[in-house]
Design a protein around this motif. Structure first.
Motif, PDB file in Angstrom:
ATOM      1  N   PHE A 183     -13.182 -13.398  15.254  1.00 19.71           N
ATOM      2  CA  PHE A 183     -14.332 -12.645  14.751  1.00 19.71           C
ATOM      3  C   PHE A 183     -14.259 -11.188  15.185  1.00 19.71           C
ATOM      4  N   TYR A 184     -13.981 -10.943  16.477  1.00 23.34           N
ATOM      5  CA  TYR A 184     -13.925  -9.569  16.980  1.00 23.34           C
ATOM      6  C   TYR A 184     -12.723  -8.816  16.397  1.00 23.34           C
ATOM      7  N   ALA A 185     -11.619  -9.511  16.153  1.00 19.26           N
ATOM      8  CA  ALA A 185     -10.468  -8.855  15.530  1.00 19.26           C
ATOM      9  C   ALA A 185     -10.795  -8.431  14.104  1.00 19.26           C
ATOM     10  N   THR A 186     -11.515  -9.285  13.365  1.00 19.45           N
ATOM     11  CA  THR A 186     -11.920  -8.954  11.999  1.00 19.45           C
ATOM     12  C   THR A 186     -12.902  -7.788  12.004  1.00 19.45           C
ATOM     13  N   LYS A 187     -13.832  -7.790  12.967  1.00 14.00           N
ATOM     14  CA  LYS A 187     -14.831  -6.725  13.084  1.00 14.00           C
ATOM     15  C   LYS A 187     -14.154  -5.390  13.386  1.00 14.00           C
ATOM     16  N   ARG A 188     -13.141  -5.406  14.275  1.00 14.89           N
ATOM     17  CA  ARG A 188     -12.400  -4.202  14.630  1.00 14.89           C
ATOM     18  C   ARG A 188     -11.654  -3.641  13.419  1.00 14.89           C
ATOM     19  N   ARG A 189     -11.013  -4.557  12.626  1.00 18.86           N
ATOM     20  CA  ARG A 189     -10.304  -4.110  11.435  1.00 18.86           C
ATOM     21  C   ARG A 189     -11.264  -3.499  10.399  1.00 18.86           C
ATOM     22  N   ALA A 190     -12.431  -4.100  10.275  1.00 18.33           N
ATOM     23  CA  ALA A 190     -13.427  -3.582   9.326  1.00 18.33           C
ATOM     24  C   ALA A 190     -13.878  -2.174   9.734  1.00 18.33           C
ATOM     25  N   LYS A 191     -14.064  -1.937  11.049  1.00 15.50           N
ATOM     26  CA  LYS A 191     -14.456  -0.603  11.514  1.00 15.50           C
ATOM     27  C   LYS A 191     -13.378   0.423  11.212  1.00 15.50           C
ATOM     28  N   GLU A 192     -12.096   0.030  11.415  1.00 15.42           N
ATOM     29  CA  GLU A 192     -10.997   0.948  11.145  1.00 15.42           C
ATOM     30  C   GLU A 192     -10.946   1.311   9.655  1.00 15.42           C
ATOM     31  N   ILE A 193     -11.173   0.339   8.798  1.00 11.50           N
ATOM     32  CA  ILE A 193     -11.158   0.589   7.357  1.00 11.50           C
ATOM     33  C   ILE A 193     -12.310   1.516   6.971  1.00 11.50           C
ATOM     34  N   MET A 194     -13.484   1.286   7.554  1.00 14.92           N
ATOM     35  CA  MET A 194     -14.640   2.131   7.263  1.00 14.92           C
ATOM     36  C   MET A 194     -14.402   3.578   7.686  1.00 14.92           C
ATOM     37  N   GLN A 195     -13.728   3.761   8.855  1.00 13.03           N
ATOM     38  CA  GLN A 195     -13.441   5.112   9.313  1.00 13.03           C
ATOM     39  C   GLN A 195     -12.445   5.803   8.373  1.00 13.03           C
ATOM     40  N   GLN A 196     -11.495   5.087   7.847  1.00 12.31           N
ATOM     41  CA  GLN A 196     -10.524   5.673   6.914  1.00 12.31           C
ATOM     42  C   GLN A 196     -11.188   6.057   5.595  1.00 12.31           C
ATOM     43  N   VAL A 197     -12.138   5.250   5.154  1.00 14.31           N
ATOM     44  CA  VAL A 197     -12.832   5.516   3.894  1.00 14.31           C
ATOM     45  C   VAL A 197     -13.704   6.763   4.035  1.00 14.31           C
ATOM     46  N   GLU A 198     -14.344   6.938   5.190  1.00 11.69           N
ATOM     47  CA  GLU A 198     -15.217   8.088   5.411  1.00 11.69           C
ATOM     48  C   GLU A 198     -14.441   9.401   5.462  1.00 11.69           C
ATOM     49  N   LEU A 199     -13.190   9.355   5.899  1.00 20.05           N
ATOM     50  CA  LEU A 199     -12.369  10.578   5.968  1.00 20.05           C
ATOM     51  C   LEU A 199     -11.952  10.943   4.593  1.00 20.05           C
TER      52      LEU A 199
END
Length: 199
Positions: A183-199
């Motif tokens: 669960f935490y690994a999936t959550k971490r990956r989702a945060k990384e994707i969100m940060q890339q989308v915002e840039l």
């Protein structure tokens, strides 16, 4: 002077038929003739197929017809063949040879159809083979291992878990920990994707 001048054609044919070796078709045809059955082309084709592929087969012939039984080396099958012999004729085809089974050679045929049972002395039965010994040791080792894991008092002193736990509780805790990790690994990956989308 030729042989044909001395003998008639019928005599020459009878001499040739006497010198010719009997085939399985002749034997089965003769038994069919005794029981008043036609040895039809379908049965002849089946006999040729059995001869070609060297199949061990019992051919049972009686008033009802011709039956082809694949040989099974078993006491019950031998008894079945004996019952068929009471009702009609039996021919055993094996390895491009054949033999008509009669009451004169029935004991020998029965002995060949029944599997040979090895005779053991009492000492040989008690002693398992090396492979069996290895399997027994491995089974005992695994039983000991899993029984220790299931026992409640496996941990003698308090560990980092803070209490003594049995196998099922440890397994359940391990499953929860694995789920949390995923669960935490999936959550971490989702945060990384969100940060890339915002840039």
């Amino acid at each position: 002077m030729e042989l044909s001048a001395l003998l008639s054609e019928a005599q020459i044919r009878s001499i040739q038929s006497n010198t010719r070796e009997e085939t399985v078709e002749d034997c089965i045809g003769g038994i069919c003739y005794q029981y008043g059955i036609a040895f039809d082309s379908q049965a002849q084709e089946r006999v040729r197929y059995i001869k070609r592929f060297n199949q061990s087969t019992i051919v049972c012939i009686n008033e009802e017809g011709i039956n082809f039984l694949p040989v099974i080396r078993d006491k019950n099958f031998a008894k079945c063949v004996g019952e068929r012999l009471k009702r009609g004729g039996v021919v055993w085809m094996h390895d491009n040879t054949f033999r008509e089974v009669t009451w004169n050679n029935w004991k020998h045929t029965y002995a060949m159809l029944c599997p040979k049972v090895p005779v053991y002395t009492s000492g040989e039965l008690d002693k398992p083979s090396k492979k069996e010994c290895a399997e027994i040791k491995e089974t005992r080792r695994l039983d000991r291992f899993f029984n220790e894991m299931k026992s409640v008092d496996r941990y003698k002193k308090m560990g980092k878990r803070g209490f003594n736990a049995n196998f099922d509780e440890l397994k359940r805790k391990w499953q929860i920990a694995e789920f949390d990790k995923q669960f935490y690994a999936t959550k971490r990956r989702a945060k990384e994707i969100m940060q890339q989308v915002e840039l």
